[in-house]
Design a protein around this motif. Structure first.
Motif, PDB file in Angstrom:
ATOM      1  N   THR A 110       6.993  20.464 -20.312  1.00  0.00           N
ATOM      2  CA  THR A 110       6.066  21.368 -19.656  1.00  0.00           C
ATOM      3  C   THR A 110       5.823  22.603 -20.507  1.00  0.00           C
ATOM      4  OG1 THR A 110       6.850  20.600 -17.527  1.00  0.00           O
ATOM      5  CG2 THR A 110       5.667  22.670 -17.547  1.00  0.00           C
ATOM      6  N   THR A 111       6.851  23.084 -21.190  1.00  0.00           N
ATOM      7  CA  THR A 111       6.694  24.284 -22.004  1.00  0.00           C
ATOM      8  C   THR A 111       5.809  24.021 -23.214  1.00  0.00           C
ATOM      9  OG1 THR A 111       8.714  23.766 -23.198  1.00  0.00           O
ATOM     10  CG2 THR A 111       8.909  25.241 -21.304  1.00  0.00           C
ATOM     11  N   SER A 130       6.017  20.161 -12.057  1.00  0.00           N
ATOM     12  CA  SER A 130       6.061  19.110 -11.038  1.00  0.00           C
ATOM     13  C   SER A 130       4.960  18.079 -11.221  1.00  0.00           C
ATOM     14  CB  SER A 130       5.949  19.747  -9.640  1.00  0.00           C
ATOM     15  OG  SER A 130       4.671  20.338  -9.479  1.00  0.00           O
ATOM     16  N   VAL A 131       4.149  18.215 -12.269  1.00  0.00           N
ATOM     17  CA  VAL A 131       3.027  17.299 -12.495  1.00  0.00           C
ATOM     18  C   VAL A 131       3.492  16.122 -13.340  1.00  0.00           C
ATOM     19  CG1 VAL A 131       0.745  17.088 -13.553  1.00  0.00           C
ATOM     20  CG2 VAL A 131       1.359  19.179 -12.345  1.00  0.00           C
ATOM     21  N   ASN A 132       3.140  14.911 -12.898  1.00  0.00           N
ATOM     22  CA  ASN A 132       3.428  13.704 -13.676  1.00  0.00           C
ATOM     23  C   ASN A 132       2.264  13.461 -14.619  1.00  0.00           C
ATOM     24  OD1 ASN A 132       5.895  13.089 -12.487  1.00  0.00           O
ATOM     25  ND2 ASN A 132       4.901  12.074 -10.773  1.00  0.00           N
ATOM     26  N   GLY A 138       2.947  10.095 -21.736  1.00  0.00           N
ATOM     27  CA  GLY A 138       3.300  10.866 -20.549  1.00  0.00           C
ATOM     28  C   GLY A 138       2.820  12.304 -20.596  1.00  0.00           C
ATOM     29  N   ALA A 139       1.923  12.627 -21.542  1.00  0.00           N
ATOM     30  CA  ALA A 139       1.409  13.993 -21.665  1.00  0.00           C
ATOM     31  C   ALA A 139       0.602  14.366 -20.428  1.00  0.00           C
ATOM     32  CB  ALA A 139       0.529  14.118 -22.907  1.00  0.00           C
ATOM     33  N   ALA A 148      -3.334  17.510  -9.079  1.00  0.00           N
ATOM     34  CA  ALA A 148      -2.199  18.149  -8.392  1.00  0.00           C
ATOM     35  C   ALA A 148      -2.687  19.331  -7.533  1.00  0.00           C
ATOM     36  CB  ALA A 148      -1.178  18.640  -9.417  1.00  0.00           C
ATOM     37  N   ALA A 149      -3.767  19.967  -7.945  1.00  0.00           N
ATOM     38  CA  ALA A 149      -4.306  21.100  -7.203  1.00  0.00           C
ATOM     39  C   ALA A 149      -5.048  20.658  -5.944  1.00  0.00           C
ATOM     40  CB  ALA A 149      -5.233  21.931  -8.085  1.00  0.00           C
TER      41      ALA A 149
END
Length: 150
Positions: A110-111, A130-132, A138-139, A148-149
């Motif tokens: 994530t970072t 928390s986003v898959n 898997g990016a 996700a929003a």
């Protein structure tokens, strides 16, 4: 190397977000390039499969330099160059060392999200951790954050 600004002459590939053999779709972010002013995400303009990465991370190249070779999704991989006729090796010459097998690229943490995607996640109130990711390796993609929003 695409021109990412009106006065850009060079760019440095900071990070590849795809690897050879990865399937990409038009609009996917495939690399991060450092210009004189900022790190900028580079998106792909054609769908296909990454045949070969031509510019290694950390290399500075002129605008217009090809960064990768792409093939159509249904197209077979380019044939390998034929080997020269085999000749017996002299006894004093050691055998070449075996080439290590390629490894899969780990999914970006994530970072490691691009500035654009971090800003979008923040703007939409999404916890990027928390986003898959559904992108190559898997990016996390723009579509993942927007979904996700929703």
């Amino acid at each position: 190397m695409p021109s990412l600004g009106a006065d850009m002459e060079y760019g440095t590939v900071v990070e590849w977000l795809v690897g050879e053999g990865d399937e990409v779709t038009k609009g996917d972010i495939v690399a991060v390039v450092d210009t004189d002013k900022a790190d900028i995400d580079v998106e792909i303009f054609t769908s296909g499969v990454i045949e070969e990465l031509l510019v290694p991370e950390g290399e500075r190249v002129e605008v217009g330099t090809p960064l990768a070779r792409l093939r159509s999704p249904g197209e077979s991989a380019a044939p390998a160059m034929p080997a020269p006729a085999e000749q017996p090796a002299p006894a004093e010459r050691p055998a070449p060392a075996p080439t290590p097998a390629p490894t899969e690229r780990p999914a970006p943490a994530t970072t490691e999200l691009s500035t654009v995607l971090r800003r979008l996640a923040s703007h939409l109130g999404v916890d990027a951790g928390s986003v898959n990711g559904t992108g190559p390796g898997g990016a996390i993609t723009r579509a993942d954050i927007e979904a996700a929003a929703a």
